[in-house]
Every structure is written in C-alpha cells, then in structure tokens.
Enzyme design. Structure first.
Site, PDB file in Angstrom:
ATOM      1  N   ILE A  24       0.836  -1.208   0.000  1.00 20.16           N
ATOM      2  CA  ILE A  24       0.000   0.000   0.000  1.00 20.16           C
ATOM      3  C   ILE A  24       0.870   1.257   0.000  1.00 20.16           C
ATOM      4  O   ILE A  24       0.625   2.207  -0.744  1.00 20.16           O
ATOM      5  CB  ILE A  24      -0.900   0.012   1.263  1.00 20.16           C
ATOM      6  CG1 ILE A  24      -1.917  -1.124   1.214  1.00 20.16           C
ATOM      7  CG2 ILE A  24      -1.607   1.360   1.423  1.00 20.16           C
ATOM      8  CD1 ILE A  24      -2.710  -1.298   2.519  1.00 20.16           C
ATOM      9  N   ASP A  69      14.562   1.512  10.449  1.00 24.55           N
ATOM     10  CA  ASP A  69      13.584   0.650  11.117  1.00 24.55           C
ATOM     11  C   ASP A  69      12.785   1.577  12.025  1.00 24.55           C
ATOM     12  O   ASP A  69      13.374   2.283  12.860  1.00 24.55           O
ATOM     13  CB  ASP A  69      14.333  -0.420  11.930  1.00 24.55           C
ATOM     14  CG  ASP A  69      13.386  -1.449  12.551  1.00 24.55           C
ATOM     15  OD1 ASP A  69      12.267  -1.077  12.961  1.00 24.55           O
ATOM     16  OD2 ASP A  69      13.782  -2.623  12.627  1.00 24.55           O
ATOM     17  N   SER A 146      -3.882   2.378   9.566  1.00 24.42           N
ATOM     18  CA  SER A 146      -4.479   1.490  10.565  1.00 24.42           C
ATOM     19  C   SER A 146      -5.043   0.264   9.844  1.00 24.42           C
ATOM     20  O   SER A 146      -4.496  -0.175   8.819  1.00 24.42           O
ATOM     21  CB  SER A 146      -5.560   2.258  11.340  1.00 24.42           C
ATOM     22  OG  SER A 146      -6.137   1.454  12.324  1.00 24.42           O
ATOM     23  N   LYS A 164      -3.235  -1.580  16.282  1.00 23.63           N
ATOM     24  CA  LYS A 164      -3.976  -0.671  15.396  1.00 23.63           C
ATOM     25  C   LYS A 164      -4.963   0.189  16.198  1.00 23.63           C
ATOM     26  O   LYS A 164      -5.173   1.364  15.876  1.00 23.63           O
ATOM     27  CB  LYS A 164      -4.722  -1.464  14.308  1.00 23.63           C
ATOM     28  CG  LYS A 164      -3.807  -2.231  13.342  1.00 23.63           C
ATOM     29  CD  LYS A 164      -2.910  -1.326  12.511  1.00 23.63           C
ATOM     30  CE  LYS A 164      -2.238  -2.072  11.371  1.00 23.63           C
ATOM     31  NZ  LYS A 164      -1.303  -1.243  10.589  1.00 23.63           N
TER      32      LYS A 164
END
Ligand code: COA
Length: 275
Positions: A24, A69, A146, A164
C-alpha cells in the site's frame, strides 16, 4: 489513473513514507510521485527502498530511498533530517510500516506480541514525534495506516488489533495537540487489499481462504491498490483540508459485518500449517 487524479496536484510538495518499499505504502508513494511530489521512500532494507526510488527517478520524478527501522527513533529522525536537508519542509508523512503474523495469543511469545506493537504503534509514534520538527506548519498532513482490526476484534490477530487500536487513538490525540500548528492528523483503515504482503500472510492458501475472507466483506471483494492510493491522494488535496482527526475506513463495509468468520478462517490456516 483514476478520475480524481490531477497532474501536478502535489508539485512542490514533499512526502515521507515509512514502509514505502512495498504494498500500500509503495503504491501511495508512486501515486504521489506521479502527482509531482518529491518522495522519500523509507524501509528497513536500504537496497529495496533505493530500488523503488530509482524507479521513480527513471520515470522523471524526484525520490530518495532511505533505510530506517521505525522501531529505532534515531534512525527515523535521521531519515527525516536527510529528507528535510534535501528538499526543505515536509508536507506529508505516511506512517505505514507494519508487521503481521497469524497466531492465537497462546501461540505467540511476549516478544512476538511486543514486536508487532513496536513496529505498528511505537513506530507510528516515533515517526510522528520525530517528524513534527520537520513539518511545514501550517499546511502539512500526518497519515497513519491502521486497519479494520482497530475496531473489530479478530482471533489470531490480538497483537495487530491492539496495535492498530492504539494507532487510531494516537492519531486522534495528535489531532488535538497539533491542530493549532496546522498539522492535520489522520488514519486510513483498510480491509483486505489485493496484491499486498498482508494478504499473502492472511490468506496464504489461495482461493479457498480468500473466498472465506471475502464472505465477511459486504462489497464481496478486496480493495485495489489504486483505490488506496486514490484515498491517500484525496486526503492530502485541498478538498480534504477540513478533515482532521478522522479515521477513514476503506474496507468494503467489512467492519459492519462482524469478524468471527474472519478469525476462524485465520486460525484454520494456522491449524492447517501445524498439521
Ligand atoms: N507465530 C508466532 N510468533 C511469531 C510468528 C508466528 N507466525 N512470527 C514471528 N513470531 C515471533 C517470533 O517467534 C519472535 O518471538 P521470540 O523471539 O519470542 O521467538 C518475535 O515474533 C519476533 O520475530 P522476529 O522474526 O525476530 O522479528 P522481526 O523483527 O524480524 O520480524 C515480524 C517482525 C515478525 C512482524 C515479521 O513478520 C515482519 O518483519 N513483517 C514485516 C512485513 C509484514 O508483516 N507485512 C504485512 C503487514 S500487514
């Protein structure tokens, strides 16, 4: 390109995208670059981030590939500083880095739970906290990625659901604290998205598990990466300038239908692997 795409919409704007080497987040990076933004792609693997940035540059765009990271605050801050030193104030931050595996709570160690919370929730905090100093104020947007998991309990995903849920409340708190600075804070909450690492992990057996998962989605299908990128483009456009502190679901109605079948499907795939 979709019907909301306006060439040059993000000209002179800079975007910083964690987890940007794949899925995404990469698709959002490509869409922003196509709309004229300068894009910093941040990932754990330096070579992967640089490969994707090189692809954008080869297509005529401006891009940096940076390694960090999100669990490492100093590394995230250094990547933000590098982006700011290169292009100036940052207009858009996408906090998209995430980790996932399917396991019941009794099938994961304390470290397993902590690892996902560290990447997803603490990584989102680190990115937001470090970014604030480098953001254009007023006029910038912070968008966390999320998932429906934030509001929909899913067996086999306790670590992701907890992380989340934390992300969504974090974003809503930041909206209150940073609204006066002119920084909008938002979250996108996807359901299943075709062609992502997340779906390869959640529906690993192919057609059968996918079919069972899609039975829990009123729209009856996965989202496309293009649909996610369109939403991310809309949210940083002028048309969204009064949307703040909002969590925007893009899940085909998944969170309205209930999650029991989804969790059962995930646990069946764990049992099948163990057998
Ligand atoms: N079931 C139970 N525990 C698991 C697990 C699984 N399928 N996969 C990993 N873990 C546990 C490990 O056993 C370890 O705990 P331990 O030290 O007590 O044994 C802990 O999680 C950390 O694993 P490790 O592999 O060392 O962490 P990592 O930082 O290299 O990887 C993950 C992080 C586990 C989240 C990995 O899946 C990842 O890197 N994911 C990124 C990509 C991704 O998930 N994308 C999809 C996003 S939706």
């Amino acid at each position: 390109m979709s019907d909301i795409f306006v060439p040059g919409l993000l000209k002179d704007r800079t975007a910083f995208i964690t987890g940007g080497s794949s899925g995404i987040n990469l698709h959002i990076a490509l869409r922003y670059a196509a709309a004229g933004a300068k894009v910093a792609i941040v990932g754990r693997d330096a070579a992967k981030a640089e490969d994707q940035a090189a692809g954008i540059r080869a297509a005529g765009g401006q891009a940096l590939g940076l390694s960090a990271d999100v669990r490492d605050y100093a590394a995230v801050e250094a990547a933000l500083r590098h982006t700011h030193d290169t292009w100036g104030e940052i207009d858009i931050v996408i906090a998209g880095a995430a980790g996932n595996f399917v396991a019941p709570a009794l099938g994961m160690s304390s470290n397993g739970f902590r690892t996902v919370v560290d990447i997803d929730l603490n990584g989102t905090f680190n990115t937001a906290r470090a970014a604030h100093a480098f953001l254009r104020k007023p006029g910038s947007s912070f968008i966390a990625i999320s998932a429906g998991h934030a509001t929909m309990p899913v067996a086999g995903q306790s670590q992701v659901c907890a992380a989340k849920a934390g992300i969504e409340m974090l974003v809503r708190c930041l909206c209150i604290e940073w609204g006066g600075d002119g920084v909008r804070c938002l979250a996108i909450a996807p359901g299943p998205v075709d062609g992502t690492e997340g779906m390869r992990r959640l529906a690993p057996e192919g057609a059968r598990s996918l079919e069972r998962m899609l039975a829990t989605v009123p729209s009856g299908r996965q989202a496309s990466l293009d649909e996610l990128a369109d939403l991310a483009l809309f949210l940083v456009s002028g048309a969204a300038s009064y949307i703040n502190g909002a969590v925007i679901p893009i899940d085909g109605g998944l969170t309205n239908l209930g999650s029991h079948a989804f969790g059962e499907m995930l646990l069946d795939s764990v049992r099948a692997r163990a057998a």
